[in-house]
Design an enzyme around this catalytic site. Structure first.
Site, mmCIF file in Angstrom:
data_model
loop_
_atom_site.group_PDB
_atom_site.id
_atom_site.type_symbol
_atom_site.label_atom_id
_atom_site.label_comp_id
_atom_site.label_asym_id
_atom_site.label_seq_id
_atom_site.Cartn_x
_atom_site.Cartn_y
_atom_site.Cartn_z
ATOM 1 N N PRO A 2 0.826 -1.212 0.000
ATOM 2 C CA PRO A 2 0.000 0.000 0.000
ATOM 3 C C PRO A 2 0.867 1.272 0.000
ATOM 4 O O PRO A 2 1.653 1.487 0.913
ATOM 5 C CB PRO A 2 -0.804 -0.112 1.299
ATOM 6 C CG PRO A 2 -0.627 -1.516 1.775
ATOM 7 C CD PRO A 2 0.651 -1.991 1.210
ATOM 8 N N GLU A 3 0.715 2.072 -1.034
ATOM 9 C CA GLU A 3 1.355 3.386 -1.098
ATOM 10 C C GLU A 3 0.236 4.426 -1.054
ATOM 11 O O GLU A 3 -0.898 4.094 -0.728
ATOM 12 C CB GLU A 3 2.214 3.490 -2.369
ATOM 13 C CG GLU A 3 3.220 2.340 -2.464
ATOM 14 C CD GLU A 3 4.083 2.350 -3.714
ATOM 15 O OE1 GLU A 3 4.332 3.435 -4.276
ATOM 16 O OE2 GLU A 3 4.505 1.268 -4.144
ATOM 17 N N HIS A 85 -4.577 -14.321 10.426
ATOM 18 C CA HIS A 85 -3.691 -13.220 10.068
ATOM 19 C C HIS A 85 -4.192 -11.865 10.562
ATOM 20 O O HIS A 85 -3.631 -10.828 10.221
ATOM 21 C CB HIS A 85 -3.472 -13.179 8.551
ATOM 22 C CG HIS A 85 -2.724 -14.367 8.029
ATOM 23 N ND1 HIS A 85 -3.248 -15.234 7.090
ATOM 24 C CD2 HIS A 85 -1.506 -14.858 8.350
ATOM 25 C CE1 HIS A 85 -2.367 -16.193 6.846
ATOM 26 N NE2 HIS A 85 -1.309 -15.982 7.590
ATOM 27 N N ARG A 104 2.325 -10.434 6.685
ATOM 28 C CA ARG A 104 3.772 -10.374 6.981
ATOM 29 C C ARG A 104 4.125 -9.532 8.206
ATOM 30 O O ARG A 104 5.286 -9.433 8.554
ATOM 31 C CB ARG A 104 4.526 -9.852 5.759
ATOM 32 C CG ARG A 104 4.439 -10.813 4.603
ATOM 33 C CD ARG A 104 5.337 -10.405 3.458
ATOM 34 N NE ARG A 104 4.893 -11.073 2.249
ATOM 35 C CZ ARG A 104 5.418 -10.875 1.050
ATOM 36 N NH1 ARG A 104 6.402 -10.021 0.900
ATOM 37 N NH2 ARG A 104 4.967 -11.518 0.006
#
Length: 263
Positions: A2-3, A85, A104
DNA sequence: ACTACGTCCTGCGAGC
DNA sequence: TGCTCGCAGGACGTAG
């Protein structure tokens, strides 16, 4: 990853949902990166802002919940906190639940007094789509450092919100080799225009989904179909037809055109 | 002060 | 088929 365009798409969807909602309960994955989630139980959400890649949820006690999605972070409504997650979740007073899923675990959460920021958030450059971001300002900011231009963009200092995808896209559009350490004023002007272009197009397309990104409704973006450079190594350059090349710049995978982006 | 590089994390795909 | 191994990358910590 995500940017700015991905985070902005999420922000736009969270805003009408969360503003005015009170947080009834919360939980987190057992890690210091996510444990601040529970510090805001009982607070009411007053605004959902964004700075660069950071989401800022304003609370009615003058604090802010700062969320960075890292590499694989996702924010969307969940039915119950059962996903393995899931790293944090907040239950609202309308029984909806906001979930923060992050495979992650590169994401992080902080709770700070509003505008009392630390780390990268405290030294962020201007918002690229605001009036504060100008060619002159970009030229002056880049001039302060001898680091490679792509590395400078990823540092968030000359401008906020650019990550690996849009750094490659912007350098390609501007015809600038991402490994150069100095820009002419003309190059700074071209790079300024390119950053604004690639980011605004990506926002219009709802962000880029290469693997993990989904918006706050669980939907993928469409900008991956419009990338001109990132990830296209060995494929022909849209300008000159030469195969794009792949290299590593300061430990980050980089795609560029050896013909259109000269050193 | 700055630059360069290692670290965190896990899923996936290439290669054997 | 099943296994190992390297890669992906944003922010931050550390060394020089």
């Amino acid at each position: 990853m995500p940017e700015l365009p991905e985070v902005e798409s999420i922000r736009q969807q969270l805003e009408p949902w969360l503003v005015g909602r009170q947080i009834i309960s919360a939980g987190n994955y057992p890690s210091a990166k996510f444990s601040p989630a529970i510090e805001i139980i009982g607070m009411r959400v007053e605004y959902v802002n964004r700075r660069g890649k950071y989401l800022l949820l304003g609370l009615d006690d003058g604090r802010e919940l700062v969320i960075h999605l890292g590499m694989t972070g996702q924010l969307f409504p969940i039915e119950s906190p059962t996903d393995p997650h899931l790293r944090a979740w907040w239950e609202m007073d309308d029984e909806s639940i906001l979930g923060f899923r992050d495979v992650r675990r590169f994401g992080r959460i902080r709770v700070v007094d509003a505008n009392c920021y630390e780390g990268t958030l405290a030294i962020l450059g201007p918002e690229p789509l605001s009036e504060e971001f100008t060619p002159e300002q970009l030229y002056a900011a880049v001039k302060k450092s001898s680091r490679r231009i792509k590395t400078q963009l990823l540092s968030q200092k000359p401008v906020a919100g650019v990550g690996n995808i849009y750094a490659d896209e912007a350098c390609f559009r501007a015809g600038i080799y991402p490994g150069v350490r100095k820009l002419t004023k003309t190059q700074a002007k071209d790079l300024h225009e390119s950053i604004r272009h690639v980011l605004s197009v990506a926002v219009e397309n709802g962000g880029t989904t290469l693997r993990d990104y989904v918006n706050a409704e669980g939907q993928k973006g469409t900008n991956q179909h419009f990338l001109t450079c990132y990830g296209r190594w060995d494929e022909p350059c849209f300008n000159c037809g030469e195969p794009l090349r792949r290299t590593v710049i300061d430990n980050r995978g980089t795609t560029f055109c050896g013909s259109c982006q000269r050193r």
